[in-house]
Scaffold this active site. Structure first.
Site, PDB file in Angstrom:
ATOM      1  CB  ALA A  62      -0.894  -0.001   1.236  1.00 36.87           C
ATOM      2  N   GLY A 103       0.612  -5.677  -0.196  1.00 28.77           N
ATOM      3  CA  GLY A 103      -0.249  -5.600  -1.371  1.00 28.77           C
ATOM      4  C   GLY A 103       0.499  -5.945  -2.655  1.00 28.77           C
ATOM      5  CD  GLU A 126       0.101  -6.972   4.538  1.00 28.20           C
ATOM      6  OE1 GLU A 126       0.881  -7.895   4.866  1.00 28.20           O
ATOM      7  OE2 GLU A 126      -0.106  -6.662   3.355  1.00 28.20           O
TER       8      GLU A 126
END
Ligand code: NAI
Length: 696
Positions: A62, A103, A126
């Site tokens: 991200a 991502g 994450e």
């Protein structure tokens, strides 16, 4: 510019993710990928598509610049992009080099084929932000690398080189170099051989005894990640990849993601992530400020701090001259450095070659002549202004023009130290924490006259030696120690009123502090605080301190180094053992001052100690000693064992609500025998609370 560059190489379209520094999947880039796919679909001359990254990364995930902004959630979302790739009627090949994380990896998992360079860094990190991969990572990764490997990667967030995963279905090909050419060649082969377009979602996971395995995993993970909910949710999500059909698993992952984003722990982790980045920025010192070259360092004083400071530079390959006044002190200092490295060697953390190379960079000396070519000199001699004066006058004579002159003082006035030289612009404070080779925090003390390029140089150097640098203005104790004094003060009052050292320590440790104030005092040496208090009694007679800590020191109980402090210690051991002699001393003291002990709840202990930190933090902010509240949080997270899951004292106060913090402080001020002045809220705190605002 963030974009997905589209180019056609013969019959293959290449979509290049281009959003420096790591091709974060921001909104414009996501939209660009979909547009590129549509263009490729529409062009009959294009037979296949390769997705790759510009620069040194495939994609780091991200785009953190869009975190918490509507763009992060705007269509096309990463889910949509991945569906578009999966649904493409022409083969889509990911050509992966450099970072392929979060991502970025989820995007690659949506491609029909993947070709990687062996040294590409693969990760789903994450969990480190208290969340889990939310675009199918927990559902697709187990399908290609196996349940156990995927679970390890997702729960730890660790980075794995692609070469290590070469034999798994994650990669169709792993190459040493030239990944784009390999990707294009693979795409042509897929067309020529009419390879079926593989969708990871269609792979079935066969995992016998899955429930037993996941239960085992939950037990293990739960024990390690006590204060963080995300790792356990990662296990649940991977378990769903095995037990549920793909779309249901995906929906479950999404639900867990949404739940985790809202947790205070995730908010704290994300706060710390951004706080660390923010700390390196100084509003009036732009990022392109030229820096001075630091090729050689000198350290003055080879004691506890000088030795540790020196190791940081040796570890980074920077030569250090270390100076002492006497040969035996110098020998002792050098021997300690060597002993530390030998410890790492025994633990297998360092090779003999590296040890030798580091020691070869060290030049022990008794002569200031050996400091003449140093680009940076760090002084770590006794904490006495007279001694510092002598050293800085001498440095002013011998140091080359432009050399940075730094002091490691923890309490003395850096501006005064600078005034001993004719070049105060070159003087700065570098306040390392003990053990200096281990602790992450570096308080960079900006003097009134410190030059901007000196500041910029030290901030950059801090990164090189892997420290988290936080800028502090000049004041007594700088950010960290100035606050900790109030915390310690409050802890001592709690003893007076009825608590024991072990109760206070236990309450704060249960709350999350790495070490309670009394164990910490015993470790650092209670005599240090005693010396500070003696100074305060003269300088600030109006400030109240409990004398119970002085009584302890009068008994010669300085802590671990004397075998006794707030606790007693067995020879050679560090276990803090509660000591009836201390409890007796405290009881006698209470009698003397006429206090009837009361039972104090853990909650009161925590609130009083932590809010004492917060109130002083607010003053520090108001005076401009700290540049921003999150800098104060960084100081406490990296230098004082403040629990990461609470995000730092200022962030924690924000979480509780400043209004509530103020109310608690009012309550403490009204308690019998309380120091009402101490609980007077800092004006900034009062203002923010009244306005319903937060520090951060
Ligand atoms: P230390 O007593 O272990 O070491 C000081 C060393 O400096 C001794 O080896 C001494 O022989 C040498 N020295 C004294 N005068 C000298 C001179 N004129 N020229 C050359 N060498 C000289 O002290 P420590 O703990 O290493 O502290 C050093 C400085 O770091 C102090 O300013 C202290 O406040 C600061 N500091 C200490 C921390 C700690 O936890 N010990 C933490 C952060 C800062």
């Amino acid at each position: 510019m963030s974009s997905a560059n589209y180019a056609v190489h013969g019959d293959v379209a290449v979509i290049t993710l281009d959003n420096p520094p790591v091709n974060g999947l921001g909104h414009a880039l996501r939209a660009g990928i979909v547009a590129g796919l549509e263009q490729a679909e529409a062009d009959p001359a294009v037979k296949a598509v390769v997705v790759t990254g510009a620069g040194r990364a495939f994609s780091g995930g991200a785009d953190i610049r869009e975190f918490n902004s509507p763009k992060a959630l705007a269509e096309p979302t990463l889910h949509t992009v991945i569906r578009a790739i999966e649904g493409c009627t022409k083969p889509v090949v990911a050509a992966i080099a450099g970072a392929c994380m979060g991502g970025g990896l989820e995007l690659a998992l949506g491609c029909h084929f993947r070709v990687a360079q062996g040294d590409a860094q693969i990760a789903l990190p994450e969990v480190k932000l208290g969340i889990l991969p939310g675009a199918g990572g927990t559902q697709r990764l187990p399908r290609v690398v196996g349940v156990e490997t995927a679970l390890n990667m997702i729960v730890s967030g660790a980075t794995v080189p692609a070469a290590q995963l070469a034999k798994t279905a994650l990669f169709d090909q792993v190459v040493d170099a030239g990944v784009l050419d390999a990707g294009i060649a693979f795409a042509r082969k897929a067309v020529a051989d009419k390879l079926p377009l593989k969708k990871v979602r269609d792979i079935r996971i066969d995992y016998p005894d899955a429930e037993a395995f996941f239960q085992f995993a939950r037990n293990t993970v739960g024990a390690v990640a006590k204060n963080f909910p995300a790792p356990l949710k990662c296990v649940d999500a991977v378990a769903a990849a095995v037990s549920k059909p793909f779309e249901e698993g995906l929906a479950y992952e999404r639900a867990l993601f949404v739940e985790l984003v809202q947790t205070p722990e995730s908010k704290a982790l994300r706060h710390a992530f951004f706080a660390e980045r923010a700390a390196s920025k100084i509003p009036d010192v732009p990022e392109d400020t030229p820096v001075r070259r630091i090729a050689k360092v000198a350290v003055i004083g080879a004691g506890t701090m000088g030795g540790g400071i020196t190791m940081n530079f040796l570890n980074a390959g920077i030569p250090v001259a270390i100076l002492e006044m006497k040969q035996d002190a110098l020998d002792r200092g050098v021997a300690t450095i060597r002993k530390n490295y030998e410890g790492s060697l025994r633990k297998g953390k360092l090779t003999q070659d590296k040890l030798d190379a580091r020691m070869a960079l060290l030049k022990p000396t008794l002569s200031y002549d050996d400091l003449r070519d140093a680009d940076l000199v760090i002084e770590a001699v006794f904490e006495e202004m007279g001694v510092k004066e002598q050293v800085f006058r001498k440095l002013d004579e011998v140091a080359k023009p432009g050399a940075i002159l730094a002091t490691n003082t923890s309490t003395l006035d850096v501006d005064r130290i600078a005034s001993f030289t004719k070049r105060p612009q070159d003087v700065i404070g570098t306040h390392f924490f003990s053990p200096a080779n281990v602790m992450k925090l570096l308080e960079v003390v900006r003097g009134k006259l410190t030059a901007k390029d000196v500041l910029a140089t030290i901030m950059q150097l801090a990164k090189k030696i892997k420290k988290t640098a936080v800028v502090s203005g000049v004041c007594d104790g700088f950010i960290g120690n100035r606050m900790i004094e109030h915390y310690g003060r409050e802890a001592a009052f709690l003893l007076e009123e009825g608590a024991t050292p072990q109760q206070v320590d236990r309450a704060l440790e249960k709350w999350g502090m790495a070490m309670g104030p009394f164990r910490m005092g015993d470790l650092a040496g209670n005599d240090i605080g005693w010396a500070i208090r003696k100074r305060r009694y003269v300088e600030k007679p109006e400030v109240r301190y409990s004398k119970v800590s002085d009584r302890l020191c009068e008994m010669g109980r300085f802590g671990q180094k004397t075998g006794a402090g707030w606790y007693r210690y067995e020879p050679g051991k560090r276990d803090a053992i509660p000591d009836p002699a201390v409890e007796q001393m405290i009881a006698d003291y209470r009698k003397e001052i006429g206090v009837t002990p009361r039972k104090i709840a853990d909650e009161e202990i925590v609130e009083r100690c932590i809010y004492a930190l917060v109130n002083e933090g607010a003053r520090i902010l108001e005076e401009g000693i700290a540049q921003r509240a999150s800098d104060i949080d960084m100081v406490y997270l990296t230098g004082y064992g403040f629990p990461l899951f609470r995000g730092g004292p200022m962030f924690y106060a924000d979480t509780v609500g400043l209004y509530n913090v103020m109310r608690a402080m009012k309550r403490f001020a009204a308690m019998p025998g309380a120091d009402a002045k101490f609980w007077q809220p800092a004006p900034l705190l009062a203002q923010l609370a009244a306005a319903g605002r937060t520090f951060n």
